[in-house]
Write an enzyme that holds these catalytic residues in place. Structure first.
Site, short mmCIF file in Angstrom:
data_model
loop_
_atom_site.label_atom_id
_atom_site.label_comp_id
_atom_site.label_asym_id
_atom_site.label_seq_id
_atom_site.Cartn_x
_atom_site.Cartn_y
_atom_site.Cartn_z
N ALA A 77 34.92 -29.46 27.58
CA ALA A 77 33.84 -30.34 28.01
C ALA A 77 34.34 -31.62 28.66
O ALA A 77 33.60 -32.27 29.40
CB ALA A 77 32.94 -30.67 26.82
N GLY A 97 42.96 -29.86 20.40
CA GLY A 97 43.51 -31.20 20.64
C GLY A 97 43.46 -32.09 19.42
O GLY A 97 44.33 -32.95 19.22
N SER A 120 37.89 -31.84 29.93
CA SER A 120 38.98 -31.57 30.87
C SER A 120 39.18 -30.07 30.99
O SER A 120 38.69 -29.29 30.16
CB SER A 120 40.28 -32.24 30.42
N GLY A 121 39.92 -29.68 32.03
CA GLY A 121 40.27 -28.29 32.21
C GLY A 121 41.75 -28.16 32.45
O GLY A 121 42.44 -29.14 32.77
N ARG A 122 42.26 -26.94 32.31
CA ARG A 122 43.68 -26.71 32.53
C ARG A 122 43.90 -25.26 32.94
O ARG A 122 43.08 -24.39 32.60
CB ARG A 122 44.49 -27.02 31.26
N ASP A 136 35.28 -20.69 24.35
CA ASP A 136 36.59 -21.26 24.01
C ASP A 136 36.91 -21.17 22.53
O ASP A 136 38.07 -20.98 22.15
CB ASP A 136 36.73 -22.70 24.53
N ASN A 173 28.67 -26.40 13.96
CA ASN A 173 29.10 -27.39 14.94
C ASN A 173 29.02 -28.78 14.32
O ASN A 173 27.97 -29.16 13.78
CB ASN A 173 28.19 -27.37 16.17
N GLY A 194 30.14 -23.02 25.67
CA GLY A 194 29.04 -22.08 25.73
C GLY A 194 27.75 -22.68 26.26
O GLY A 194 27.72 -23.82 26.73
#
Length: 472
Positions: free
Chosen positions: A14, A420, A16-18, A246, A305, A81
């Site tokens: 949500a 993380g 960052s991306g990699r 994820d 969650n 999601g």
């Protein structure tokens, strides 16, 4: 399995991306970060969107870079999601996907639940009550020209895979988060869709993790630099369905040696759960707001969650903006964590799942207001705010671990914190203290690892069962 194989994991969070490359050989997996990029939302005319076109450009840049460094044997995509894009009859995208934190769903749940009461909805889907579930997003958009023109709905990772391959489908671990999936029948909940006024024809066929989605489109092959010199001897890598939610990929990479573990996949959200063979659809489970999402190999991710490090991320952003406006430089996060670790425990506490914390904004001010509203002392200064956030998260983690054992009958002897948040030593220790259980920290890149493991297994380069994948 003696010859190393390399797989690219596109892992979108949500914030960052990699793009990660995973080289798999006999008994080993080596992970290399190829490209990392931010994932900020964009507000247009008062609506919060994902910048999906920029994300696709960043993914393409990362895959191109990976293909120049490695001979890729496959590509897999995972993301958060519930969010989706709508395609028209020609397959064109009808606007940028709306962000789940947008306020358009205010009041939508009440309208849906008037048609499908909450106990009935939970008995079919097993999904916890969250205001941004896909079912409520679609209800909020009912009657709009965009939704009227839509012919296909694709969740975010499926949309990106469609742009790479031209093949439309819905991977089950992400489909199971929508509130529109029958967790017992393991299929789209079409009767429920009709009762909620949602056209079942929007939803494409389901895919399982490990299924090959398709070959890269010729234009994509050219754009990624996979055609021409040096590539004629091997075909471009296929795109394979992974645990495209994820958390599903992260749980596949939990380094558990056997059953009886809880996991906390900790990032912007903390997903606190355990792995089961079947869903828990009791009224007690619904009342406790636990969710039953599909995992790898038909397992159930039984979890709750918790708001997660979003509170800390937004606090850092507020402090950075204040420092920029004042022309000063405040303490960096490691210094704040060190100072917070020296403070007395649990002096300042909030409910991290308070809806007031869901939208972006000045979280430190909201934390102080929440404390005052409850007649409690409010944190003063940044270190006290950090300690408040981490103490509150640790207690929320512990409550979820206790309740999941009571509701599922699954006893827990160890907690695995991945993602993380596993790098935050203070949060790991506070969670261990609150749970009264050992916390094993890492891997931080569990989602990318799980993504790669499922691809490698599909290609015959990794063990067949979840235990074997986790051992690797």
């Amino acid at each position: 399995m003696s010859r190393p194989r390399c797989f690219a994991a596109v892992d979108l969070g949500a914030a960052s991306g990699r793009v990660m490359a995973g080289t798999v050989a006999a008994g080993t997996l080596e992970l290399t970060e190829v490209h990392r990029f931010p994932n900020p939302p964009v507000t247009v005319s008062g609506t919060l969107h994902w910048d999906i076109l920029r994300l696709f450009a960043e993914i393409s840049n990362g895959l191109g870079a990976a293909s120049r460094r490695f001979e890729l044997a496959g590509i897999g995509i995972d993301s958060w999601g519930v969010d989706y894009g709508l395609l028209d009859s020609s397959g064109a995208l009808l606007g940028n996907p709306v962000h789940y934190r947008d306020r358009r769903t205010d009041g939508a749940a009440e309208r849906v639940l008037a048609q499908v009461p909450a106990p009935e909805l939970y008995a079919v889907t097993g999904i916890q009550q969250l205001p941004f579930n896909t079912i409520y997003q679609l209800a909020a958009a009912a009657g709009t020209p965009q939704q009227a023109a839509a012919r296909t709905l694709l969740l975010v990772p499926d949309l990106l895979a469609y742009w790479l391959t031209g093949e439309a489908g819905a991977e089950v671990t992400n489909a199971s988060t929508t509130g529109l999936y029958d967790v017992t029948a393991r299929d789209w909940a079409r009767p429920l869709m009709r009762r909620a006024g949602i056209p079942p024809g929007l939803f494409p066929p389901l895919r399982q993790p490990g299924e090959v989605i398709g070959a890269l489109l010729p234009q994509v092959v050219r754009d990624l630099g996979l055609a021409g010199s040096g590539r004629s001897r091997s075909a471009p890598p296929p795109v394979t369905a992974v645990g495209s939610h994820d958390t599903a990929s992260a749980v596949a990479a939990v380094p558990a040696a056997g059953p009886g573990f809880a996991y906390i996949s900790c990032g912007t959200w903390s997903l606190v759960g355990t792995e089961l063979d079947r869903p828990v659809l009791t009224e007690a489970s619904r009342a406790a707001n636990f969710t039953n999402e599909t995992g790898i190999d038909g397992t159930i991710r039984y979890l709750r969650n918790v708001m997660g490090l979003w509170l800390l991320q937004q606090s850092e952003r507020s402090w950075a903006e204040a420092d920029a406006a004042a022309g000063t430089t405040g303490p960096a996060l490691p210094a704040l964590l060190a100072e917070a670790g020296r403070l007395p425990p649990r002096r300042f506490l909030v409910d991290p799942d308070d809806p007031a914390f869901l939208p972006p904004g000045d979280i430190p001010a909201r934390i102080a207001a929440a404390c005052r509203e409850r007649g409690r002392p409010a944190p003063r200064g940044r270190a006290e705010t950090v300690r408040c956030i981490l103490d509150s998260l640790a207690l929320a983690h512990a409550r979820a671990v206790t309740e999941l054992q009571e509701l599922s009958g699954q006893q827990v002897s160890v907690v695995h914190m991945v993602g993380g948040g596993s790098r935050n030593e203070l949060l790991c220790q506070l969670t261990a203290d609150a749970c009264g259980l050992p916390v094993v920290a890492g891997p931080a890149e569990a989602t990318a690892i799980g993504n790669i493991l499922v691809q490698a297994r599909s290609a015959g380069a990794a063990p067949g069962g979840l235990a074997g994948l986790r051992a690797l």
